[in-house]
Design a protein around this motif. Structure first.
Motif, short mmCIF file in Angstrom:
data_model
loop_
_atom_site.label_atom_id
_atom_site.label_comp_id
_atom_site.label_asym_id
_atom_site.label_seq_id
_atom_site.Cartn_x
_atom_site.Cartn_y
_atom_site.Cartn_z
N ASP A 15 -23.69 -13.90 -9.69
CA ASP A 15 -23.06 -13.24 -10.67
C ASP A 15 -23.36 -11.67 -10.69
O ASP A 15 -22.45 -11.00 -10.96
N TRP A 16 -24.50 -11.50 -10.97
CA TRP A 16 -25.17 -10.22 -11.09
C TRP A 16 -24.68 -9.32 -9.95
O TRP A 16 -24.20 -8.15 -10.13
N LEU A 17 -24.90 -9.59 -8.81
CA LEU A 17 -24.34 -8.94 -7.62
C LEU A 17 -22.85 -8.55 -7.60
O LEU A 17 -22.53 -7.57 -7.34
N ILE A 18 -22.12 -9.57 -8.03
CA ILE A 18 -20.75 -9.46 -7.90
C ILE A 18 -20.63 -8.09 -8.81
O ILE A 18 -19.79 -7.27 -9.01
N PHE A 19 -21.36 -8.57 -10.37
CA PHE A 19 -20.85 -7.39 -11.28
C PHE A 19 -21.58 -5.95 -10.94
O PHE A 19 -20.65 -5.01 -11.06
#
Length: 87
Positions: A15-19
């Protein structure tokens, strides 16, 4: 560390990588930097999949939002199956 915790951390990291990729779309960056290339290479399979079904609206790409939603459903499904199996 429990398997449930490992799954939660893995999904949270993704999720953080997508963000971070969303943030990168708003700023100038070197696309050849190894860290940025890593972020794009790791997130593109999921985001590219959703882009095939969800076209951009003007300059807005809604595939990350759908990816967040589907990944959360997938995380919950995996955790529920593991709980049912007894892990």
């Amino acid at each position: 560390m429990s398997i449930e915790r490992i799954i939660n951390v893995a999904f949270q990291v993704y999720d953080w990588l997508i963000f971070i990729r969303i943030i990168l779309s708003f700023i100038r960056h070197n696309p050849y930097h190894p860290l940025i290339r890593f972020i794009y290479e790791v997130t593109e399979p999921v985001l590219g999949f959703f882009r095939r079904f969800i076209p951009a609206v003007g300059m807005l790409d809604f595939s990350p939002l759908v990816a967040f939603f589907v990944l959360e459903l997938l995380r919950q499904l995996i955790l529920n199956v593991l709980r049912m199996v007894g892990l």
